[in-house]
Every structure is written in structure tokens, then in C-alpha cells.
Design an enzyme around this catalytic site. Structure first.
Site, short mmCIF file in Angstrom:
data_model
loop_
_atom_site.label_atom_id
_atom_site.label_comp_id
_atom_site.label_asym_id
_atom_site.label_seq_id
_atom_site.Cartn_x
_atom_site.Cartn_y
_atom_site.Cartn_z
N LYS A 1 -3.26 -3.55 -9.43
CA LYS A 1 -2.95 -2.25 -8.81
C LYS A 1 -4.19 -1.36 -8.88
CE LYS A 1 0.54 1.43 -9.14
NZ LYS A 1 1.77 1.86 -9.84
N VAL B 1 -1.73 -2.68 -4.04
CA VAL B 1 -1.57 -3.80 -4.96
C VAL B 1 -2.06 -5.08 -4.30
CG1 VAL B 1 0.06 -5.15 -6.33
CG2 VAL B 1 0.41 -2.68 -6.06
N ALA C 1 0.85 -1.19 0.00
CA ALA C 1 0.00 0.00 0.00
C ALA C 1 0.88 1.23 0.00
CB ALA C 1 -0.92 0.00 1.22
N ALA C 2 0.66 2.13 -0.95
CA ALA C 2 1.44 3.36 -1.06
C ALA C 2 0.51 4.56 -1.03
CB ALA C 2 2.26 3.33 -2.35
N SER C 3 1.07 5.73 -1.27
CA SER C 3 0.29 6.97 -1.13
C SER C 3 -0.74 7.13 -2.23
CB SER C 3 1.23 8.18 -1.13
OG SER C 3 2.00 8.21 -2.31
N LEU C 4 -0.51 6.54 -3.41
CA LEU C 4 -1.42 6.73 -4.53
C LEU C 4 -2.30 5.52 -4.81
CD1 LEU C 4 0.96 8.59 -7.03
CD2 LEU C 4 -0.53 9.56 -5.27
N ASP D 1 12.24 6.33 -10.48
CA ASP D 1 11.96 5.96 -9.09
C ASP D 1 12.42 4.53 -8.81
OD1 ASP D 1 11.03 6.39 -6.53
OD2 ASP D 1 8.98 5.80 -6.98
#
Length: 578
Positions: free
Chosen positions: A160, A146, A140-143, A295
Site C-alpha cells: 500500500k 495497492v 486505487a483510492a483517494s489517499l 469503515d
């Protein structure tokens, strides 16, 4: 975009965003108060430090405070902090080092919301698309987050899903940032050499590209096409049938995170070889393809075991997450190589002009006072300390220089800096004794010596000739460095060089080489003997014959006529060597 919806906004448009929020002042005011309240303690702390004369001693503490504040404010501000971590023209070094630690991990949103969004985006029930989906997200990320899923055809995939209501959050924050950019620079420790609204616009453009999953899928396929002939690089396949602007389905990658050094060794892979693959692929992205992954952090790079079908592959590096990419045009790539050549040659006047061409300095900038500053900062980079060279050292030195001179980091180069520093940090975390120059130098030397394009051949000549004189030591150094790359084969390079010498384009080099061999009123037999001792093992007679036949196959009568006048001096040199 209508005044009542953000759904039609597919790319960053500050004017459209401003029109939308001008009709919703209550939302703007509430978010502004939240942000102001969050920053109030930080800004008051900075002022108090100045009043008490403790700015220097408290700088590290304030940097930590800023990082924590950006994390609390959510996705937009996390991305802002990550972007600022590559901007030495805007942020002092102490803050840069702390912002680099920003992680875009946030608590996951509920799975039922994620599955509802998938069904709405793809217009199909989950059960018809996937035979199984993990009950919780694997990342889990900021945007977005998955899930691991499986198609009815049996393939394992990564699903995603974008965070719900993300666009309103991002656009509102971007609107407020752009509005505040004019006066915020007077409060924060920023370098004011240009309009900060342009920085916000650059950031907004890249952020919108990152949240468009269709764009990410296209980026992945373009990246895969660039590396189609490189079995060491793996790019996951995109499943377009199950992909939209907010949902992305791609091949599941089973691998080891780059930071899992012990696991990599346990899999029978050599850590230094994996590092070499990573550094070389990064240089290829910048200097060959011009399309680069901006990135490459540990969560986006995985090490895969060797396939039984491909025993020649020592290890495979898998790239994932292609949301943050950028493209360099041919002129920029050429200017980057120019800058490298001028750095090698310690030609700081020309290097300053390269900075103008690349956008680091405005065209009207007086570069005269900047040239000695560049020499002071970079003078020992190519000297005895070259083995200790690293990109972090360069960015640290430039972060000081940029507050004394009107440097500005263009958006593209902010991403390049981020990519290089991140990859280098990753390599050093795997092997603290790793020297990036031991991989980067052989790659660049090999590229120059092979000279596949007229531009590269011209730059090789700039390295080998200075003030009209041939630099024997530089050629010897290039050959020594290139040969440390195990993939470098001198013979094809010699064949390319021979073909170039016989061509019309090589007329100038033929003349200069003759002058070099006889300059100072002597034959440079000692230098030639040293070079021959360096390369003779690679140029055995049977391989030389084959190579010569290949080169002569394209040799015209005109080329022969042009080359014949060189034979007499070369015969004299051959007799001298005997």
C-alpha cells in the site's frame, strides 16, 4: 514544524498549519478560488430554488450536484462528504442519503512514482525487497493505492503506497475549511448548535490518523489481538520491515468481496452465516473490546473459504484497511449498554440523561421537552415492529429530531453510526430479507444473561426489575431471544447466575427474588412453570450436577449462611410446583 516544511507534521495541529500557510498566501488564494468557483454554481442553485419556491422539489437534484462537486475537488472533500454522511445533526436527510454514495476511488497515479516513493521511504531498491510487484495497482483510492507483490521468502503481500504530495493537499484544504467554518454555516443547510471549527478539528484529527500507515499497522495488530480467540475473524499480518508512515506491507488476502453473493454460495458457504459473523463481530468491537473498525465497506471485508485445518470454522471474514479506527472507554461502553437497557424498558427520561453522558446533549440542556420527543420517535421501536428494526430507520428519525432539539453527534459516534449503517447496508445487499435484530438481539441478550462483569450484572437487574417488581415476561423474552443464537449454552450461564446468587454481591438479588416469588400474596408458580418449560431441555440432570459442583467449589461458609434463609420459601415453591 518549520515554516518551510510540512514533513515534520505527524499529527493534526491547526495552529502549526496556519503558521505554515500564512507565509504562502498565493497558494491559499489559488486553492480558495478553485473551491469557491466549484461551489458557486451549487450555492447559487440553492438560492434560486428558494427564490422560485422549489427547494423541496429540487432537493434530490442538489444533493446529487453536491456529491459530484465533492468528488471533483479531490481527496479531502471526498473524505468530508463521507464524514458528513454520518452527521444528521449537520445535514438534512435528503443530502445524507446522497453523500452515503460517495466513493473514494480516484484514477491511479503512475507506478514509477509509487515505486520511487517506496524506495525513498524504505531506503532499499525494490528488487532487494520484493521478487515481483504487479505492473499496475489492484486498487486505487483517494489517499493511496495497492499493489500485489511477493517477498523473496515467498509470501504474497499487499503493498500500500500513499499518494505523492498528499500532506500539502490535505493541510491546505483543512486550513481553508477551518477559516471558512465561521461563515459557511450561514450558507449551507447546517445545524448551528456549536462551533463548526470543532467539527473541522475532529475531522482533521481522524484524517491525519488515517494517513499514518504506522498507526494503521498498530491498529491492525491490536484488532488481531482482540479477535485472537475467534477463528471466524481473519486479520492480515503486518510486515514491519517493509512499512513506514507512507508505505504499508501486509499479508495478501485471497477472498471474495462481501457483495459477491453468488461467489460465496459457489464456494459452499452460507450467506446468512457470513452476515451473522459480520454483525456479531461488529457488536463485539463496540460492546466488548471498545475498539472498532469505522469503515467496513465492501472493499474492506472479504469472505475466505474454510481452512482444512479448521473444520469447525463455518466461514472466515477478513478485515483489511485499519486506517479509520476508534476506541471507546469503559464508561462509554457502559453508558451504551445503559441506553440500550433504558430503550428496552422504555424509560425515556433516563435515556435522555444517557444522551447527555454520551455527549449528544450539552450538560446544561433542559431535557424536559426532549423526553416526549424521544418517546414519539422511539416509542414503537421495541414494540410490534421490532423485527423490522434497523439502524437506518433510527438515523432517519433522528435526522429530523436533531433540527428541532440541540443534539450534536460527537466524533466517536459519527464513526459508530457510519460503521453500523455501513455493515447493515452490506448485510441487506447480500440478503434483502435479513433482519439485523435477529442477530443483534440474541447477542445482547446472551451478554446480559451471562453477566461476566459486575456492570453487566447490574444492567441485567435493571432489565428484570422495574419499580421494585420482578418482570417475569422480560426474563422469559430474554431467554427465548438468547436461545435463537445457536452458540448460546444456557448451562454455563446458569452456573454464573448460581455463583452470583451465592456471593455477597448477590445479596440484593436473593432478597428481590424471594419477594418476586411471593408478591401479590401468592406464589408465582405459573410463571416459574413457564420458565422451566423453556429451559428444561438444556438443564439435564447429569449436566446440572457437574455445573452445581463447579459453582459450589467457590461457595464459602459465609455464602452458605447468607443463603440458608432462602431455603424455606423455596421449599414451599417446590411443593407448589409438584
Amino acid at each position: 514544524m518549520t515554516r518551510h516544511s510540512l514533513d515534520s507534521l505527524r499529527s493534526y495541529d491547526p495552529e502549526a498549519i496556519a503558521r505554515y500557510y500564512s507565509a504562502r498566501p498565493w497558494r491559499v488564494l489559488w486553492r480558495a478560488l478553485t473551491i469557491i468557483w466549484g461551489f458557486a454554481g451549487f450555492l447559487l442553485g440553492l438560492q434560486w430554488d428558494r427564490f422560485m419556491g422549489k427547494t423541496a422539489s429540487h432537493k434530490a437534484m442538489r444533493a446529487v450536484q453536491l456529491r459530484q462537486l465533492l468528488t471533483r475537488l479531490g481527496p479531502t472533500f471526498i473524505k468530508v462528504g463521507q464524514a458528513l454522511s454520518t452527521r444528521p445533526d449537520l445535514i438534512h436527510k435528503d443530502f445524507l442519503e446522497e453523500l452515503v454514495k460517495l466513493q473514494d476511488q480516484l484514477p491511479p497515479f503512475p507506478t514509477d512514482q509509487a515505486m520511487a516513493l517506496v524506495e525513498a521511504e524504505l531506503n532499499q531498491p525494490i528488487a532487494e525487497m520484493f521478487s515481483s510487484v504487479s505492473a499496475t495497482p489492484v486498487a486505487a483510492a483517494s489517499l493511496g493505492q495497492v499493489y500485489r507483490a511477493q517477498l523473496h521468502t515467498g509470501e504474497s503481500v499487499a503493498l500500500k503506497v500513499q499518494r505523492p504530495n498528499l500532506l500539502p493537499v490535505l493541510t491546505l484544504d483543512l486550513f481553508l475549511m477551518r477559516w471558512a467554518a465561521g461563515w459557511l454555516s450561514a450558507v449551507l443547510p447546517l445545524n448551528l448548535g456549536h462551533d463548526l471549527r470543532l467539527i473541522v478539528d475532529e475531522f482533521g484529527t481522524k484524517l491525519f490518523e488515517e494517513i499514518d500507515y504506522l498507526n494503521e499497522g498498530r491498529n491492525a495488530e491490536k484488532f488481531a489481538e482482540n479477535f485472537r480467540d475467534h477463528p471466524e475473524i481473519k486479520v492480515p499480518r503486518i510486515y514491519w520491515r517493509y512499512t513506514s508512515s507512507r508505505v504499508l506491507t501486509l499479508e495478501w488476502i485471497d477472498g471474495i468481496k462481501m457483495t459477491g453473493t453468488e461467489e460465496i454460495r459457489a464456494a459452499g458457504l452460507e450467506v446468512n452465516e457470513i452476515i451473522r459473523i459480520g454483525v456479531t463481530s461488529g457488536l463485539q468491537q463496540l460492546l466488548e473490546f471498545g475498539f472498532f473498525h469505522a469503515d467496513p465497506h465492501p472493499g474492506n471485508l472479504f469472505v475466505m473459504s474454510v481452512d482444512d485445518q479448521e473444520p469447525e470454522v463455518f466461514g472466515r471474514l477478513a478485515y483489511i484497511d485499519f486506517g479509520m479506527m476508534d476506541q471507546l472507554d469503559e464508561q462509554t461502553k457502559e453508558t451504551l449498554v445503559d441506553a440500550l437497557v433504558h430503550l428496552i424498558n422504555q424509560e425515556y427520561q433516563e435515556l435522555a440523561m444517557d444522551f447527555v453522558k454520551l455527549g449528544f446533549l450539552a450538560p446544561e440542556t433542559d431535557i424536559r421537552p426532549i423526553v416526549p420527543a424521544l418517546e414519539a420517535v422511539l416509542g414503537d421501536i421495541m414494540g410490534e415492529s421490532v423485527r423490522d428494526f434497523n439502524f437506518k430507520t433510527i438515523t432517519d428519525r433522528f435526522s429530523e429530531l436533531m433540527f428541532d432539539y440541540p443534539f450534536r453527534v460527537p466524533a466517536k459516534f459519527a464513526l459508530i453510526i457510519r460503521s453500523l449503517v455501513t455493515q447493515e447496508g452490506l448485510a441487506l445487499s447480500m440478503n434483502p430479507n435479513f433482519k439485523i435484530v435477529e442477530v443483534a438481539y440474541p447477542y445482547v441478550a446472551r451478554r446480559l444473561l451471562q453477566g461476566e462483569s459486575p456492570q453487566l450484572r447490574r444492567r441485567l437487574l435493571e432489565v428484570l426489575f422495574r419499580d421494585g417488581r420482578f418482570q417475569w415476561q422480560r426474563l422469559e423474552n430474554l431467554l427465548r431471544i438468547a436461545r435463537t443464537d445457536q452458540s448460546f449454552d444456557l448451562l454455563p450461564t446458569a452456573q454464573l447466575g448460581f455463583q452470583y446468587l451465592l456471593s455477597e454481591e448477590g445479596r440484593y438479588l436473593r432478597r428481590q427474588l424471594l419477594l418476586a416469588l411471593t408478591e401479590d400474596d401468592r406464589l408465582h408458580t405459573e410463571e416459574v412453570q413457564r420458565l422451566w418449560g423453556l429451559i428444561k431441555e438444556d438443564l439435564r440432570p447429569e449436566r446440572l450436577l457437574s455445573s452445581a459442583l463447579g459453582a459450589l467449589a467457590e461457595f464459602s461458609l459465609e455464602g452458605a449462611a447468607a443463603f440458608l434463609p432462602t431455603m424455606a420459601p423455596l421449599s414451599a415453591l417446590q411443593n407448589a410446583l409438584r
